[in-house]
Structure formats: structure tokens, C-alpha cells
Design an enzyme around this catalytic site. Structure first.
Site, PDB file in Angstrom:
ATOM      1  N   ARG A 151       0.840  -1.204   0.000  1.00 47.90           N
ATOM      2  CA  ARG A 151       0.000   0.000   0.000  1.00 47.90           C
ATOM      3  C   ARG A 151       0.871   1.250   0.000  1.00 47.90           C
ATOM      4  O   ARG A 151       0.628   2.205  -0.710  1.00 47.90           O
ATOM      5  CB  ARG A 151      -0.932  -0.010   1.218  1.00 47.90           C
ATOM      6  CG  ARG A 151      -2.266  -0.709   0.992  1.00 47.90           C
ATOM      7  CD  ARG A 151      -2.119  -2.184   0.593  1.00 47.90           C
ATOM      8  NE  ARG A 151      -3.394  -2.858   0.445  1.00 47.90           N
ATOM      9  CZ  ARG A 151      -3.999  -3.547   1.416  1.00 47.90           C
ATOM     10  NH1 ARG A 151      -3.404  -3.701   2.597  1.00 47.90           N
ATOM     11  NH2 ARG A 151      -5.158  -4.126   1.193  1.00 47.90           N
ATOM     12  N   ASP A 180       0.009  -6.725  -3.152  1.00 47.53           N
ATOM     13  CA  ASP A 180      -1.413  -6.428  -2.889  1.00 47.53           C
ATOM     14  C   ASP A 180      -1.938  -5.598  -4.050  1.00 47.53           C
ATOM     15  O   ASP A 180      -1.284  -5.530  -5.096  1.00 47.53           O
ATOM     16  CB  ASP A 180      -1.580  -5.713  -1.536  1.00 47.53           C
ATOM     17  CG  ASP A 180      -2.881  -6.097  -0.848  1.00 47.53           C
ATOM     18  OD1 ASP A 180      -3.943  -5.889  -1.460  1.00 47.53           O
ATOM     19  OD2 ASP A 180      -2.858  -6.615   0.276  1.00 47.53           O
ATOM     20  N   HIS A 241      -6.516  -9.887  -3.775  1.00 44.21           N
ATOM     21  CA  HIS A 241      -5.471  -8.884  -3.516  1.00 44.21           C
ATOM     22  C   HIS A 241      -4.325  -9.032  -4.522  1.00 44.21           C
ATOM     23  O   HIS A 241      -3.172  -8.764  -4.195  1.00 44.21           O
ATOM     24  CB  HIS A 241      -4.946  -8.997  -2.086  1.00 44.21           C
ATOM     25  CG  HIS A 241      -5.936  -8.556  -1.046  1.00 44.21           C
ATOM     26  ND1 HIS A 241      -6.137  -7.236  -0.715  1.00 44.21           N
ATOM     27  CD2 HIS A 241      -6.808  -9.255  -0.266  1.00 44.21           C
ATOM     28  CE1 HIS A 241      -7.075  -7.137   0.220  1.00 44.21           C
ATOM     29  NE2 HIS A 241      -7.507  -8.353   0.509  1.00 44.21           N
ATOM     30  N   ASP A 297      -7.178 -14.175   1.749  1.00 45.25           N
ATOM     31  CA  ASP A 297      -8.248 -13.402   2.389  1.00 45.25           C
ATOM     32  C   ASP A 297      -9.114 -12.652   1.379  1.00 45.25           C
ATOM     33  O   ASP A 297      -8.687 -12.358   0.267  1.00 45.25           O
ATOM     34  CB  ASP A 297      -7.631 -12.380   3.358  1.00 45.25           C
ATOM     35  CG  ASP A 297      -6.629 -11.459   2.659  1.00 45.25           C
ATOM     36  OD1 ASP A 297      -5.772 -11.980   1.919  1.00 45.25           O
ATOM     37  OD2 ASP A 297      -6.710 -10.230   2.838  1.00 45.25           O
ATOM     38  N   GLU A 298     -10.323 -12.379   1.823  1.00 41.75           N
ATOM     39  CA  GLU A 298     -11.235 -11.400   1.195  1.00 41.75           C
ATOM     40  C   GLU A 298     -11.443 -11.593  -0.308  1.00 41.75           C
ATOM     41  O   GLU A 298     -11.640 -10.618  -1.035  1.00 41.75           O
ATOM     42  CB  GLU A 298     -10.713  -9.976   1.457  1.00 41.75           C
ATOM     43  CG  GLU A 298     -10.683  -9.646   2.928  1.00 41.75           C
ATOM     44  CD  GLU A 298     -10.151  -8.238   3.238  1.00 41.75           C
ATOM     45  OE1 GLU A 298     -10.575  -7.684   4.250  1.00 41.75           O
ATOM     46  OE2 GLU A 298      -9.320  -7.709   2.485  1.00 41.75           O
ATOM     47  N   TRP A 367      -7.358 -13.470  12.120  1.00 37.73           N
ATOM     48  CA  TRP A 367      -7.368 -11.996  12.055  1.00 37.73           C
ATOM     49  C   TRP A 367      -8.732 -11.384  12.334  1.00 37.73           C
ATOM     50  O   TRP A 367      -8.840 -10.254  12.779  1.00 37.73           O
ATOM     51  CB  TRP A 367      -6.835 -11.514  10.702  1.00 37.73           C
ATOM     52  CG  TRP A 367      -7.687 -11.831   9.493  1.00 37.73           C
ATOM     53  CD1 TRP A 367      -7.769 -13.022   8.845  1.00 37.73           C
ATOM     54  CD2 TRP A 367      -8.547 -10.934   8.780  1.00 37.73           C
ATOM     55  NE1 TRP A 367      -8.619 -12.936   7.773  1.00 37.73           N
ATOM     56  CE2 TRP A 367      -9.113 -11.660   7.696  1.00 37.73           C
ATOM     57  CE3 TRP A 367      -8.877  -9.580   8.936  1.00 37.73           C
ATOM     58  CZ2 TRP A 367     -10.008 -11.084   6.786  1.00 37.73           C
ATOM     59  CZ3 TRP A 367      -9.764  -9.004   8.028  1.00 37.73           C
ATOM     60  CH2 TRP A 367     -10.316  -9.751   6.974  1.00 37.73           C
ATOM     61  N   TYR A 394      -4.149  -4.946  15.240  1.00 38.11           N
ATOM     62  CA  TYR A 394      -3.900  -4.235  13.977  1.00 38.11           C
ATOM     63  C   TYR A 394      -3.409  -2.818  14.285  1.00 38.11           C
ATOM     64  O   TYR A 394      -4.057  -2.049  14.993  1.00 38.11           O
ATOM     65  CB  TYR A 394      -5.175  -4.166  13.121  1.00 38.11           C
ATOM     66  CG  TYR A 394      -5.348  -5.354  12.189  1.00 38.11           C
ATOM     67  CD1 TYR A 394      -4.632  -6.534  12.389  1.00 38.11           C
ATOM     68  CD2 TYR A 394      -6.213  -5.287  11.098  1.00 38.11           C
ATOM     69  CE1 TYR A 394      -4.785  -7.617  11.534  1.00 38.11           C
ATOM     70  CE2 TYR A 394      -6.370  -6.375  10.242  1.00 38.11           C
ATOM     71  CZ  TYR A 394      -5.649  -7.539  10.467  1.00 38.11           C
ATOM     72  OH  TYR A 394      -5.803  -8.607   9.624  1.00 38.11           O
ATOM     73  N   TRP A 444      -1.039  -2.477   8.608  1.00 33.82           N
ATOM     74  CA  TRP A 444      -1.553  -2.206   7.263  1.00 33.82           C
ATOM     75  C   TRP A 444      -1.381  -0.727   6.984  1.00 33.82           C
ATOM     76  O   TRP A 444      -1.524   0.096   7.900  1.00 33.82           O
ATOM     77  CB  TRP A 444      -3.022  -2.623   7.178  1.00 33.82           C
ATOM     78  CG  TRP A 444      -3.202  -4.062   7.526  1.00 33.82           C
ATOM     79  CD1 TRP A 444      -3.621  -4.571   8.714  1.00 33.82           C
ATOM     80  CD2 TRP A 444      -2.913  -5.188   6.690  1.00 33.82           C
ATOM     81  NE1 TRP A 444      -3.626  -5.945   8.661  1.00 33.82           N
ATOM     82  CE2 TRP A 444      -3.193  -6.344   7.429  1.00 33.82           C
ATOM     83  CE3 TRP A 444      -2.452  -5.316   5.381  1.00 33.82           C
ATOM     84  CZ2 TRP A 444      -3.016  -7.627   6.914  1.00 33.82           C
ATOM     85  CZ3 TRP A 444      -2.285  -6.593   4.868  1.00 33.82           C
ATOM     86  CH2 TRP A 444      -2.567  -7.736   5.636  1.00 33.82           C
ATOM     87  N   THR A 445      -1.115  -0.395   5.739  1.00 32.72           N
ATOM     88  CA  THR A 445      -0.666   0.985   5.517  1.00 32.72           C
ATOM     89  C   THR A 445      -1.491   1.774   4.496  1.00 32.72           C
ATOM     90  O   THR A 445      -0.980   2.694   3.874  1.00 32.72           O
ATOM     91  CB  THR A 445       0.819   0.982   5.096  1.00 32.72           C
ATOM     92  OG1 THR A 445       0.962   0.208   3.889  1.00 32.72           O
ATOM     93  CG2 THR A 445       1.706   0.409   6.178  1.00 32.72           C
ATOM     94  N   GLU A 446      -2.769   1.437   4.351  1.00 37.92           N
ATOM     95  CA  GLU A 446      -3.587   2.245   3.442  1.00 37.92           C
ATOM     96  C   GLU A 446      -3.543   3.719   3.855  1.00 37.92           C
ATOM     97  O   GLU A 446      -3.462   4.609   3.009  1.00 37.92           O
ATOM     98  CB  GLU A 446      -5.055   1.785   3.458  1.00 37.92           C
ATOM     99  CG  GLU A 446      -5.328   0.460   2.766  1.00 37.92           C
ATOM    100  CD  GLU A 446      -5.300  -0.707   3.755  1.00 37.92           C
ATOM    101  OE1 GLU A 446      -4.566  -0.629   4.761  1.00 37.92           O
ATOM    102  OE2 GLU A 446      -6.013  -1.696   3.506  1.00 37.92           O
TER     103      GLU A 446
HETATM  104  C1  TNX Z   1      -8.038  -6.425   6.151  1.00 38.55           C
HETATM  105  S1  TNX Z   1      -6.162  -8.584   7.218  1.00 38.55           S
HETATM  106  C2  TNX Z   1      -7.135  -6.919   5.230  1.00 38.55           C
HETATM  107  C3  TNX Z   1      -6.131  -6.019   4.639  1.00 38.55           C
HETATM  108  C4  TNX Z   1      -6.369  -4.595   5.029  1.00 38.55           C
HETATM  109  C5  TNX Z   1      -6.699  -4.513   6.503  1.00 38.55           C
HETATM  110  C6  TNX Z   1      -6.859  -3.115   6.998  1.00 38.55           C
HETATM  111  C7  TNX Z   1      -6.512  -9.086   5.916  1.00 38.55           C
HETATM  112  C8  TNX Z   1      -6.271 -10.484   5.814  1.00 38.55           C
HETATM  113  N1  TNX Z   1      -7.019  -8.255   4.968  1.00 38.55           N
HETATM  114  O1  TNX Z   1      -6.104  -6.176   3.238  1.00 38.55           O
HETATM  115  O2  TNX Z   1      -5.231  -3.859   4.746  1.00 38.55           O
HETATM  116  O3  TNX Z   1      -7.882  -5.232   6.738  1.00 38.55           O
HETATM  117  O4  TNX Z   1      -6.999  -3.082   8.404  1.00 38.55           O
END
Ligand code: TNX
Length: 523
Positions: A151, A180, A241, A297-298, A367, A394, A444-446
Site C-alpha cells: 500500500r 497487494d 489482492h 483473504d477477502e 485476524w 492491527y 496495514w498501511t492504506e
Molecule cells: C483487512 S487482514 C485486510 C487487509 C487490510 C486490513 C486493513 C486481511 C487479511 N485483509 O487487506 O489492509 O484489513 O486493516
């Protein structure tokens, strides 16, 4: 009988509180007071045999970088590696008398931590050390810090500075989130566009010139970390990601539109798996760690095209994967097998618990603090687990109610909550203690675009992370920790680090992020 018990309790209390009051970060397991003191000044003699010599050499180098008094030293410092002694992993002892100091351990890492503890005592006591005996060992084997450099990119010097401080805090894992959406940050010789194209941009500026680590840089960092007993764990986030990769090599992209274009790999093409395998080969050559973090993730954020792409739909049918989630799990299982065939083990975010991977082939990073059942499920299934729940671990969460930038989720992450962790979930781990590898702070560095804001979010919370991960519960005492913390803040001053001061929270302006995106709630 009663007085005896009272006396024992009193001594137990005194030895705990003595340890907690000494300027040691983290607090050691056991400290006993002796008589007299030892001066570290001029002409200190340092002795070691065999492998211990390496630690003795580091120690004399470290002393050269400190400003010691001109007084004559009291005697000799001995570094002793006693492999037969079978102390707990990474354990050490430090015996200080008025004429000698003996650091002893049965492993190199233990001896290294004895050295780091001794350096703290010298630094914080200005060279005059009270006689004492310290016996110490860690609570967890995984004491980590994760930095997201996709990020925003901070560079080699910042990373080295953090590795130095981590070593001093007896932290042993640097989890490096290098890939990412905004940028790919590792040079891969076979796929140069990963850095020339994928390295362009960051979270707030998609056109920022390419920034990344060359393979030479990576080797330098890995070696620098290893000298400090720190293992570097690379993360190559997939199948989601993966935007930066797919921007550079659209042939492996899983599609998508707008904000989520290229977010995932194409999960059905053989070409994708070949590509990932080749990238992993170079990553594995660069990082000697037994683990490779593959994210996981996600995926649902950006896999919309999976629902409409005929090739993907046909693949789901043919392989009887039921739906898109089944396909995601198929992808994770394939990657776990691929990494296992290369002699390494995957680590994945806690989504992978549901993927049907064998617990012998994967480690889970928990997480989602709001899904405690995911931690329980991982443990019940036999996975080893590393804890980094958003709350309280976090680092992009706010640390003080008066702050205007950062994340919130029914509250935030003050240093006290980190210090208490994992008390709030300890009941869930009953009977599964052996599967808990440890914990880490994830940064995390957004909304962290420059080193000043990074420092402000990392420190001093990292000191509490180190203590929660290292110090045995019986030696932890929050009020005593907070009492000695100012000494560590002074040390951070000498390093030019702009930290948040929990004792004077409104004194220093909070560095903001370029977007000034303010507070982000639950999500
Ligand atoms: C969730 S932790 C994410 C990251 C984001 C973060 C921001 C994780 C597995 N995925 O992609 O940067 O939250 O807090």
C-alpha cells in the site's frame, strides 16, 4: 505455616515486581537481586568460546556504538553456550556480580537475547548494573511484526531500523506483506513486468514511480534479520489482492470491473498455476524461512467475474466444486500442495480454515476478531494458529480517542488492550495451547503514507506486543509496565522516532494521511 506461606508469597511478589521494574523490555520471567554492582566502562574484557564467539563479537560491536562512561570496568563478561543444559527454546540466564557477568544459554538465539537484555541494562542504567540473576524464556515462539509495503513503500533503511528495535524487544518474526492491490514489491527475474509495471503506484497515488526491492535488497534484509535472530516471512497474497500482478500480466487475471478489476487470479487456467509456481520458486530461493504466506483473504471482494465467466462456470461444474466458494477452496488446496511439494508450508489468513487443506500443510493466521469461532474451528481441526486479531493487534487502528485518522471497530486499539492480550481469548485455547504458535502486530498501511506516521502508529504499541508475546503471564503487570515505559520512549527519542506518547496524548500533533480519510468504522 501461615507465616511461611505469606513469606513465600511476599518473595514471589518481590521477585516479580523487581523484574517488572528493571528497565528490561520485555519483562523477564524471573529476577533475583544480588549484592553490589558491576560497571561497564573502559577496557571491558569479553570472553567466549566456540559458537558463542559470534554473540560476543556482536556485543563488542554494539558497545562501540554506545556512549559508555570513562570509569574502569569491573571485570569480565562471559558468553557461554551450553548445549547440554537443555534450557527451554530461546531461554537464557544472566548473572551479574560485582566482578563478572555471565550470559548463558543452550541455543544461539537464547544467548543473543541474553546479550540484548544486557545491552538494555547497560543503556538504561548508564553502565552501572546492580548485581542480579535473571532467568528468562519466552511465552510464545512466534513474536511477530507485519509490515504492508504494497500500500505504501518505506524502503530498506526503515526496515533495518525496525529489525534492530525488534531484536532488542526479543521479537523473532518479520512478516513482509509485499504484494497487494496497489503494488508488487519483489523483483522476480522471470517476470520483469511485475516490478516495472506492477511496482508502479501506491494506495493514494496510482501513478507513483515504481518502488520495489531488488533480489539483492531482499538478500541483504534477510541476512540482516538473520543476524538478529529474526526470520523473514514473505507474503504473496492470492487468489485475491492480486491486482498489481494481474495489471502486469493480464493473461492470469480473474477479470472484474472498476474498483475490483484484476483483483483475483484466474482460478481455472493452468497458466495461472504455472505462473504462480515460477514466482514461488524465486521467492523460495530468496527466503530461507520454512513458511510462505499465501494470503487467501477477502476473495469475495473482487471475484464478481467468476460468477459470469463461462470458462469458470464450466470448471466449477466439471470439478464438482458446487460454487465460487468451492472454487476458491480448490485454489487454496492446490497452492498448499504446490508449496508443500517445494518443501515449504503455507500460512494463510483464517479464511483458509474452510478450504479443506490438511492441517499438516498449513498454518492459520487468525485476524477476524469478530469471528472467534474461526479461531476455535482452526484449533479443533488441528491447525497451528498465529494470532493477529484486528482488535487489538492491527496497527492501523486508532490508539487514542482523540485521534482523527485510522480504523475503529466498536472501539480502537490502545496500548493497554495490547498488553492484556490474549487474556480475552485464553479460554478458547484451553487444551489447544500447543497449537498456538504466537502472535503478531499487523501494520496495514492504506492510511500510512510516510515514515513519520508509520512510527507514530507502531510505537510504543510494539513494545506491548513484544511483552505480550514474550513475558510469561505470572511476570506481567500492566501498571509496572506503564511505569517503566517512559525509559523506552527516551530510547526511541535517541533513534529519532516520532512515537505516540500515551502519557501526554495531546502533546504531539497526529501525523495524518494524504487522503485525510478520517475514521473508518467496522469494515
Ligand atoms: C483487512 S487482514 C485486510 C487487509 C487490510 C486490513 C486493513 C486481511 C487479511 N485483509 O487487506 O489492509 O484489513 O486493516
Amino acid at each position: 505455616m501461615k507465616t511461611q506461606i505469606q513469606l513465600i508469597l511476599l518473595f514471589a511478589f518481590l521477585s516479580t515486581s523487581l523484574g517488572a521494574q528493571m528497565p528490561l523490555f520485555p519483562t523477564p520471567a524471573k529476577t533475583m537481586q544480588g549484592k553490589g554492582s558491576f560497571v561497564v566502562g573502559n577496557n571491558l574484557s569479553i570472553e567466549a568460546q566456540g559458537d558463542a564467539q559470534k554473540i560476543a563479537d556482536q556485543f563488542s560491536q554494539n558497545l562501540k556504538e554506545m556512549h559508555l562512561s570513562d570509569a574502569a570496568s569491573s571485570g569480565t563478561v562471559h558468553f557461554k553456550l551450553n548445549k547440554e543444559k537443555a534450557m527451554a527454546p530461546e531461554a537464557y540466564s544472566l548473572q551479574i556480580t560485582s566482578s563478572a557477568i555471565q550470559a548463558e544459554a543452550s541455543s544461539i538465539s537464547g544467548l543473543f537475547y541474553a546479550k540484548e537484555a544486557l545491552l538494555q541494562l547497560i543503556r538504561f542504567n548508564k553502565g552501572s548494573l546492580n548485581a542480579c540473576r535473571i532467568e528468562d524464556q519466552p511465552r510464545y515462539g512466534w513474536r511477530g511484526f507485519m509490515l504492508d509495503e504494497s500500500r505504501h513503500f518505506f524502503g530498506k533503511e526503515k526496515v533495518k531500523q525496525y529489525l534492530d528495535i525488534m531484536a532488542s524487544l526479543r521479537m523473532n518474526i518479520f512478516h513482509w506483506h509485499l504484494t497487494d492491490e496497489p503494488g508488487w514489491r519483489i523483483e522476480i527475474k522471470r517476470y520483469p513486468k511485475l516490478t516495472t509495471v506492477g511496482g508502479i503506484g501506491n494506495w493514494h497515488d496510482p501513478k507513483a514511480p515504481a518502488t520495489y526491492y531488488t533480489q539483492e535488497d531482499i538478500k541483504e534484509i534477510v541476512a540482516y534479520a538473520a543476524e538478529r535472530q529474526i526470520t523473514v516471512i514473505p507474503e504473496f497474497d492470492m487468489p485475491g489482492h492480486a491486482t498489481a500482478v494481474c495489471r502486469a500480466y493480464p493473461e492470469v487475471s480473474g477479470g472484474g470491473e472498476g474498483r475490483w478489476q484484476h483483483f483475483t487470479f484466474h482460478p481455472c487456467k493452468e497458466e495461472t498455476y504455472e505462473f504462480i509456481s515460477h514466482v514461488l520458486d524465486e521467492i523460495i530461493t530468496l527466503f530461507p524461512s520454512p513458511y510462505i504466506h499465501i494470503g487467501g483473504d477477502e476473495v469475495h471482494y473482487g471475484n464478481q467475474s467468476w460468477f459470469t465467466d463461462p470458462e469458470i462456470q464450466q470448471f466449477i461444474q466439471e470439478k464438482k466444486l458446487v460454487n465460487e466458494v468451492g472454487l476458491e477452496h480448490y485454489f487454496i488446496r492446490r497452492i498448499a500442495d504446490m508449496v508443500a511439494s517445494k518443501g515449504k508450508t503455507i500460512i494463510g489468513w483464517d479464511e483458509i480454515v474452510d478450504a479443506g487443506v490438511s492441517p499438516s500443510k498449513a498454518v492459520v493466521m487468525w485476524w477476524r476478531h469478530d469471528r472467534q469461532y474461526q479461531l476455535v474451528k482452526a484449533l479443533e481441526q488441528g491447525f497451528r494458529v498465529i494470532m493477529t486479531p484486528r482488535r487489538p493487534l492491527y496497527g492501523d487502528f486508532v490508539q487514542y480517542g482523540g485521534h482523527a485518522v485510522g480504523r475503529l471497530w466498536n472501539g480502537y486499539n490502545p496500548i493497554e488492550d495490547i498488553y492484556r492480550f490474549p487474556d480475552n481469548v485464553i479460554h478458547l485455547m484451553k487444551n489447544y495451547e500447543d497449537q498456538i504458535m504466537g502472535m503478531q502486530m499487523s501494520m496495514w498501511t492504506e492510511r500510512i503514507a510516510d515514515p513519520k506516521r508509520l512510527d507514530f502508529m507502531v510505537f510504543p504499541r510494539l513494545v506491548a506486543v513484544a511483552e505480550s508475546a514474550w513475558t510469561l503471564p505470572k511476570a506481567k503487570e500492566s501498571s509496572l509496565f506503564m511505569k517503566k515505559l517512559p525509559r523506552f520512549l527516551e530510547f526511541l527519542d535517541t533513534k529519532g522516532i516520532y512515537y505516540f506518547n500515551p502519557f501526554a496524548p495531546d502533546m504531539r500533533p497526529e501525523p495524518t494521511s494524504p487522503e485525510k480519510e478520517d475514521l473508518l468504522q467496522n469494515g
